[in-house]
Scaffold this motif. Structure first.
Motif, PDB file in Angstrom:
ATOM      1  N   ARG A  95     -15.607  -0.181 -38.269  1.00  0.00           N
ATOM      2  CA  ARG A  95     -16.304  -0.451 -36.998  1.00  0.00           C
ATOM      3  C   ARG A  95     -15.754  -1.726 -36.380  1.00  0.00           C
ATOM      4  N   ALA A  96     -15.510  -2.723 -37.223  1.00  0.00           N
ATOM      5  CA  ALA A  96     -14.916  -3.971 -36.741  1.00  0.00           C
ATOM      6  C   ALA A  96     -13.500  -3.728 -36.222  1.00  0.00           C
ATOM      7  N   ALA A  97     -12.767  -2.845 -36.880  1.00  0.00           N
ATOM      8  CA  ALA A  97     -11.411  -2.528 -36.444  1.00  0.00           C
ATOM      9  C   ALA A  97     -11.430  -1.866 -35.054  1.00  0.00           C
ATOM     10  N   MET A  98     -12.426  -1.021 -34.794  1.00  0.00           N
ATOM     11  CA  MET A  98     -12.546  -0.416 -33.469  1.00  0.00           C
ATOM     12  C   MET A  98     -12.804  -1.506 -32.422  1.00  0.00           C
ATOM     13  N   GLY A  99     -13.641  -2.478 -32.770  1.00  0.00           N
ATOM     14  CA  GLY A  99     -13.870  -3.613 -31.871  1.00  0.00           C
ATOM     15  C   GLY A  99     -12.585  -4.377 -31.610  1.00  0.00           C
ATOM     16  N   GLU A 100     -11.793  -4.559 -32.655  1.00  0.00           N
ATOM     17  CA  GLU A 100     -10.490  -5.212 -32.509  1.00  0.00           C
ATOM     18  C   GLU A 100      -9.594  -4.419 -31.554  1.00  0.00           C
ATOM     19  N   LEU A 101      -9.567  -3.111 -31.738  1.00  0.00           N
ATOM     20  CA  LEU A 101      -8.764  -2.263 -30.857  1.00  0.00           C
ATOM     21  C   LEU A 101      -9.199  -2.410 -29.403  1.00  0.00           C
ATOM     22  N   LEU A 102     -10.498  -2.364 -29.158  1.00  0.00           N
ATOM     23  CA  LEU A 102     -10.990  -2.483 -27.786  1.00  0.00           C
ATOM     24  C   LEU A 102     -10.641  -3.839 -27.179  1.00  0.00           C
ATOM     25  N   GLY A 103     -10.744  -4.893 -27.970  1.00  0.00           N
ATOM     26  CA  GLY A 103     -10.350  -6.214 -27.486  1.00  0.00           C
ATOM     27  C   GLY A 103      -8.873  -6.269 -27.129  1.00  0.00           C
TER      28      GLY A 103
ATOM     29  N   GLU B 252      -2.546  -7.604 -18.970  1.00  0.00           N
ATOM     30  CA  GLU B 252      -1.110  -7.900 -18.890  1.00  0.00           C
ATOM     31  C   GLU B 252      -0.404  -6.906 -17.965  1.00  0.00           C
ATOM     32  N   ILE B 253      -0.779  -5.637 -18.074  1.00  0.00           N
ATOM     33  CA  ILE B 253      -0.139  -4.573 -17.297  1.00  0.00           C
ATOM     34  C   ILE B 253      -0.638  -4.549 -15.863  1.00  0.00           C
ATOM     35  N   ALA B 254      -1.943  -4.668 -15.689  1.00  0.00           N
ATOM     36  CA  ALA B 254      -2.559  -4.529 -14.362  1.00  0.00           C
ATOM     37  C   ALA B 254      -3.586  -5.636 -14.145  1.00  0.00           C
ATOM     38  N   PRO B 255      -3.116  -6.868 -13.952  1.00  0.00           N
ATOM     39  CA  PRO B 255      -4.077  -7.960 -13.770  1.00  0.00           C
ATOM     40  C   PRO B 255      -4.956  -7.729 -12.547  1.00  0.00           C
ATOM     41  N   SER B 256      -6.178  -8.178 -12.635  1.00  0.00           N
ATOM     42  CA  SER B 256      -7.102  -8.031 -11.512  1.00  0.00           C
ATOM     43  C   SER B 256      -7.931  -9.295 -11.386  1.00  0.00           C
ATOM     44  N   ASP B 257      -8.391  -9.543 -10.183  1.00  0.00           N
ATOM     45  CA  ASP B 257      -9.239 -10.696  -9.927  1.00  0.00           C
ATOM     46  C   ASP B 257     -10.423 -10.243  -9.102  1.00  0.00           C
ATOM     47  N   PRO B 258     -11.624 -10.238  -9.622  1.00  0.00           N
ATOM     48  CA  PRO B 258     -11.968 -10.690 -10.964  1.00  0.00           C
ATOM     49  C   PRO B 258     -11.483  -9.702 -12.024  1.00  0.00           C
ATOM     50  N   PRO B 259     -11.277 -10.205 -13.235  1.00  0.00           N
ATOM     51  CA  PRO B 259     -10.802  -9.323 -14.307  1.00  0.00           C
ATOM     52  C   PRO B 259     -11.783  -8.191 -14.597  1.00  0.00           C
ATOM     53  N   VAL B 260     -11.232  -7.046 -14.949  1.00  0.00           N
ATOM     54  CA  VAL B 260     -12.053  -5.920 -15.391  1.00  0.00           C
ATOM     55  C   VAL B 260     -11.722  -5.640 -16.852  1.00  0.00           C
ATOM     56  N   MET B 261     -12.730  -5.180 -17.557  1.00  0.00           N
ATOM     57  CA  MET B 261     -12.584  -4.898 -18.987  1.00  0.00           C
ATOM     58  C   MET B 261     -12.638  -3.387 -19.199  1.00  0.00           C
ATOM     59  N   LEU B 262     -11.490  -2.812 -19.485  1.00  0.00           N
ATOM     60  CA  LEU B 262     -11.392  -1.369 -19.668  1.00  0.00           C
ATOM     61  C   LEU B 262     -12.338  -0.864 -20.754  1.00  0.00           C
ATOM     62  N   SER B 263     -12.676  -1.713 -21.691  1.00  0.00           N
ATOM     63  CA  SER B 263     -13.580  -1.318 -22.775  1.00  0.00           C
ATOM     64  C   SER B 263     -15.006  -1.060 -22.291  1.00  0.00           C
ATOM     65  N   ALA B 264     -15.307  -1.407 -21.039  1.00  0.00           N
ATOM     66  CA  ALA B 264     -16.644  -1.128 -20.483  1.00  0.00           C
ATOM     67  C   ALA B 264     -16.934   0.362 -20.469  1.00  0.00           C
TER      68      ALA B 264
END
Length: 141
Positions: A58-66, A74-86
């Motif tokens: 479960r912790a490893a999945m959290g690591e993956l999402l982070g 890095e690929i698609a910076p945005s302002d304000p930043p968005v978190m794909l893990s949402a």
């Protein structure tokens, strides 16, 4: 180096496949689950799926999402930043898990003292921004 029993090159593969899958979900205007993400990434990469019966997995999945969040910025910076893990719903909840909110705090996107309501509003804004960013079409009722 091996983290959570996975080699660095395996993490790279998992991050790319996980990011691709979450971008697909964003384009569809859909959320996903930890299980669906794990199964899809395993199928697409040939890497083993995450075993959610184990705390370290479960912790490893959290690591993956982070890592996916960092890679996406890095690929698609945005302002304000968005978190794909949402886009990944927490089991038994209608929003993201505690790791999502902790990462948002670590990235200084959410105050350390955020209330439950502030966290939920932040998550909703993140999901909406992701859908907008990826051109999701609203679902027809």
């Amino acid at each position: 180096m091996s983290e959570y029993g996975r080699a660095d090159n395996e993490w790279d593969i998992l991050v790319e496949a996980g990011r691709d899958f979450l971008v697909e979900r964003a384009k569809l205007g859909r959320l996903t689950s930890y299980t669906e993400l794990s199964v899809t990434v395993a199928r697409r990469t040939g890497c083993r799926a995450f075993d959610f019966e184990r705390a370290d997995e479960r912790a490893a999945m959290g690591e993956l999402l982070g890592r996916i969040v960092v890679r996406d910025q890095e690929i698609a910076p945005s302002d304000p930043p968005v978190m794909l893990s949402a886009l990944v719903n927490y089991l038994g909840a209608n929003d993201a898990g505690p790791g999502f909110y902790q990462l948002a705090k670590d990235l200084q996107l959410l105050p350390m003292s955020a209330s439950s309501d502030e966290k939920f509003e932040f998550w909703i804004k993140q999901v909406k921004r992701l859908y907008e960013r990826h051109g999701a079409r609203p679902a027809v009722a």
